[in-house]
Write a protein that holds these residues in place. Structure first.
Motif, PDB file in Angstrom:
ATOM      1  N   VAL A  92       0.851  -1.187   0.000  1.00  0.00           N
ATOM      2  CA  VAL A  92       0.000   0.000   0.000  1.00  0.00           C
ATOM      3  C   VAL A  92       0.889   1.240   0.000  1.00  0.00           C
ATOM      4  O   VAL A  92       1.671   1.463   0.928  1.00  0.00           O
ATOM      5  N   TYR A  93       0.755   2.037  -1.055  1.00  0.00           N
ATOM      6  CA  TYR A  93       1.551   3.255  -1.195  1.00  0.00           C
ATOM      7  C   TYR A  93       0.719   4.521  -1.006  1.00  0.00           C
ATOM      8  O   TYR A  93       1.276   5.604  -0.822  1.00  0.00           O
ATOM      9  N   GLY A  94      -0.605   4.384  -1.085  1.00  0.00           N
ATOM     10  CA  GLY A  94      -1.451   5.570  -0.969  1.00  0.00           C
ATOM     11  C   GLY A  94      -2.775   5.251  -0.310  1.00  0.00           C
ATOM     12  O   GLY A  94      -3.314   4.147  -0.466  1.00  0.00           O
ATOM     13  N   LEU A  95      -3.301   6.219   0.438  1.00  0.00           N
ATOM     14  CA  LEU A  95      -4.613   6.080   1.061  1.00  0.00           C
ATOM     15  C   LEU A  95      -5.481   7.268   0.685  1.00  0.00           C
ATOM     16  O   LEU A  95      -4.998   8.401   0.583  1.00  0.00           O
ATOM     17  N   ALA A  96      -6.763   6.991   0.502  1.00  0.00           N
ATOM     18  CA  ALA A  96      -7.717   8.029   0.107  1.00  0.00           C
ATOM     19  C   ALA A  96      -8.592   8.423   1.299  1.00  0.00           C
ATOM     20  O   ALA A  96      -9.217   7.557   1.905  1.00  0.00           O
ATOM     21  N   PRO A  97      -8.649   9.707   1.640  1.00  0.00           N
ATOM     22  CA  PRO A  97      -9.589  10.135   2.686  1.00  0.00           C
ATOM     23  C   PRO A  97     -11.046   9.981   2.249  1.00  0.00           C
ATOM     24  O   PRO A  97     -11.917   9.734   3.054  1.00  0.00           O
ATOM     25  N   TYR A  98     -11.280  10.145   0.952  1.00  0.00           N
ATOM     26  CA  TYR A  98     -12.624   9.956   0.408  1.00  0.00           C
ATOM     27  C   TYR A  98     -12.524   9.452  -1.020  1.00  0.00           C
ATOM     28  O   TYR A  98     -11.473   9.526  -1.663  1.00  0.00           O
ATOM     29  N   VAL A  99     -13.629   8.920  -1.519  1.00  0.00           N
ATOM     30  CA  VAL A  99     -13.685   8.393  -2.876  1.00  0.00           C
ATOM     31  C   VAL A  99     -14.986   8.860  -3.528  1.00  0.00           C
ATOM     32  O   VAL A  99     -15.804   9.548  -2.910  1.00  0.00           O
ATOM     33  N   SER A 100     -15.184   8.460  -4.778  1.00  0.00           N
ATOM     34  CA  SER A 100     -16.398   8.852  -5.487  1.00  0.00           C
ATOM     35  C   SER A 100     -16.723   7.825  -6.553  1.00  0.00           C
ATOM     36  O   SER A 100     -15.919   6.930  -6.845  1.00  0.00           O
ATOM     37  N   THR A 101     -17.873   7.957  -7.150  1.00  0.00           N
ATOM     38  CA  THR A 101     -18.270   7.155  -8.297  1.00  0.00           C
ATOM     39  C   THR A 101     -19.372   7.921  -9.023  1.00  0.00           C
ATOM     40  O   THR A 101     -19.547   9.115  -8.766  1.00  0.00           O
ATOM     41  N   VAL A 102     -20.080   7.284  -9.924  1.00  0.00           N
ATOM     42  CA  VAL A 102     -21.127   7.975 -10.689  1.00  0.00           C
ATOM     43  C   VAL A 102     -22.472   7.283 -10.492  1.00  0.00           C
ATOM     44  O   VAL A 102     -22.546   6.129 -10.070  1.00  0.00           O
ATOM     45  N   ALA A 103     -23.540   8.017 -10.812  1.00  0.00           N
ATOM     46  CA  ALA A 103     -24.897   7.497 -10.710  1.00  0.00           C
ATOM     47  C   ALA A 103     -25.769   8.254 -11.709  1.00  0.00           C
ATOM     48  O   ALA A 103     -25.293   9.118 -12.454  1.00  0.00           O
ATOM     49  N   LEU A 104     -27.044   7.934 -11.722  1.00  0.00           N
ATOM     50  CA  LEU A 104     -28.001   8.569 -12.622  1.00  0.00           C
ATOM     51  C   LEU A 104     -28.765   9.660 -11.885  1.00  0.00           C
ATOM     52  O   LEU A 104     -29.505   9.384 -10.941  1.00  0.00           O
TER      53      LEU A 104
END
Length: 414
Positions: free
Chosen positions: A142-154
């Protein structure tokens, strides 16, 4: 390239060979920004150039810096300039102490040896879902960590659907029917980003993946079926041919202006949509080929990394700041500010309960995939093949099968 806060489609501007050569210089002998053993100040590089966004991140980074006993100097560059800037700093041996990367860029940079495994600093990675951890992982580290993420929807206009007597579409057939019934002079039923950019590839992935296709086999029948859906929407007039030139921001503007009834987009659009109290909108999962199937969407967001540099003390302080950013309470703060999804599932569930309009995105993240999961550093070639195929098919130059055969050759380098 990709969007205001979660920017899911950044791509490097230089080839991997150049990256490796330049980073080899950076990680060799010599002094640079991180050469001083005095860890009183650490440097940070990101692409949060929006004034409000930059200020919010500056406040969070400074707070985490104070806890670590250091002052944080944050530099933000335009999204398209980030990877070239990293290469420049690598060449000059001035890599920052803490570096933010779009998650799709991490593997290419980690492959060069420019980053340090986070296990070295004892950073706790427990409580993150497997897809989110894999976005920051290269060859098992593990080289990186995300405080938040996202994706898409309709997204859909509730008033328009109600007026037309149209139910929220859940399947591809329902989407085509709803889009047709919602289309009228001055308004199209559906909109996507079909531009010649990685944004377009990002928006196409839910349709590709949910139909059983994948980026390793772009010439498959499943991929052709997904692209034919988009082509049929344009050919029928349910989707404007102008989507060939629309970014995700443009798609948002069309939706907000009432010129399209439905759109594919991400949670970062919610604050702007909320600015108009007369606009009644809601969010649903991306429609799937068959009823009962689970949509598979791409995982967006940025990961934070600790680059190699000669100062172990500065690296330790940078790692402490990174750990602070990914604490549950700070994840919640950042998610509220940027309208994204906290990376820890338990924290995300709490966030969705407090912010119901984000619940579909929280659910989508549970099944989301990373763009580099199958191809690793080969993802940019596949993404280029995908958006090139989309352009060719929606402009009427090729059939989905023809365009995707070419995309497969692009992805494999044949």
């Amino acid at each position: 390239m990709i969007l205001p806060a979660p920017r899911p489609t950044r791509r490097p501007a230089a080839g991997l060979a150049a990256v490796m050569a330049l980073v080899a210089l950076a990680t060799g002998c010599g002094a640079g920004t991180g050469s001083s053993e005095d860890p009183g100040t650490i440097t940070v590089l990101d692409y949060y150039t929006d004034r409000t966004e930059h200020a919010q991140w500056d406040e969070m980074l400074s707070a985490c810096g104070r806890r670590a006993g250091v002052r944080v100097e944050q530099t933000s560059v335009p999204p398209a300039s980030l990877v070239p800037k990293v290469l420049q700093q690598a060449s000059a041996r001035t890599l920052p102490d803490l570096l933010m990367l779009d998650n799709a860029d991490l593997q290419q940079i980690a492959r060069t040896g420019a980053l340090t495994p986070l296990e070295r600093y004892g950073i706790d990675t427990a409580g993150f879902s497997e897809p989110i951890l894999s976005a920051g992982t290269y060859r098992g580290e593990v080289y990186g960590l995300a405080p938040y993420v996202s994706t898409v929807a309709l997204f859909y206009n509730e008033d328009m659907l109600a007026e037309a007597g149209v139910a929220v579409p859940r399947t591809w057939d329902e989407l085509k029917d709803a889009a047709a019934r919602l289309t009228r002079p001055g308004r199209h039923g559906m909109a996507v980003d079909a531009s010649a950019t990685f944004e377009s590839s990002w928006q196409f992935l839910p349709f590709l993946w949910s139909n059983g296709g994948d980026e390793r086999h772009l010439d498959s029948p499943q991929a052709a079926q997904a692209l034919r859906l988009w082509a049929d929407l344009v050919t029928s007039g349910s989707m404007a041919k102008s989507v060939l030139n629309w970014t995700q921001a443009d798609v948002h503007d069309q939706f907000a202006a009432g010129r399209t009834a439905m759109m594919i987009n991400g949670p970062w659009r919610i604050p702007a949509l909320n600015e108009d109290p007369s606009l009644h909108w809601a969010v649903a999962p991306v429609p799937v080929p068959q009823a009962g199937a689970t949509p598979v969407t791409p995982l967006g967001g940025e990961v934070w990394t600790v680059p190699q540099n000669p100062s172990a003390a500065r690296q330790e302080k940078a790692a402490q700041v990174l750990a602070c950013l990914t604490e549950p309470s700070n994840m919640l703060t950042l998610a509220r500010q940027h309208v994204t999804v906290p990376s820890r599932p338990q924290t995300a569930a709490q966030y969705a309960e407090q912010n119901p309009s984000t619940a579909v995105f929280v659910q989508g993240v549970e099944n989301a995939r990373t763009r580099t999961g199958q191809l690793g550093v080969g993802w940019p070639k596949a993404a280029t093949g995908i958006y090139t195929a989309i352009q060719s098919v929606l402009s009427g130059q090729q059939t989905p099968e023809e365009a995707l055969r070419h995309a497969q050759r692009t992805a494999t380098g044949d």
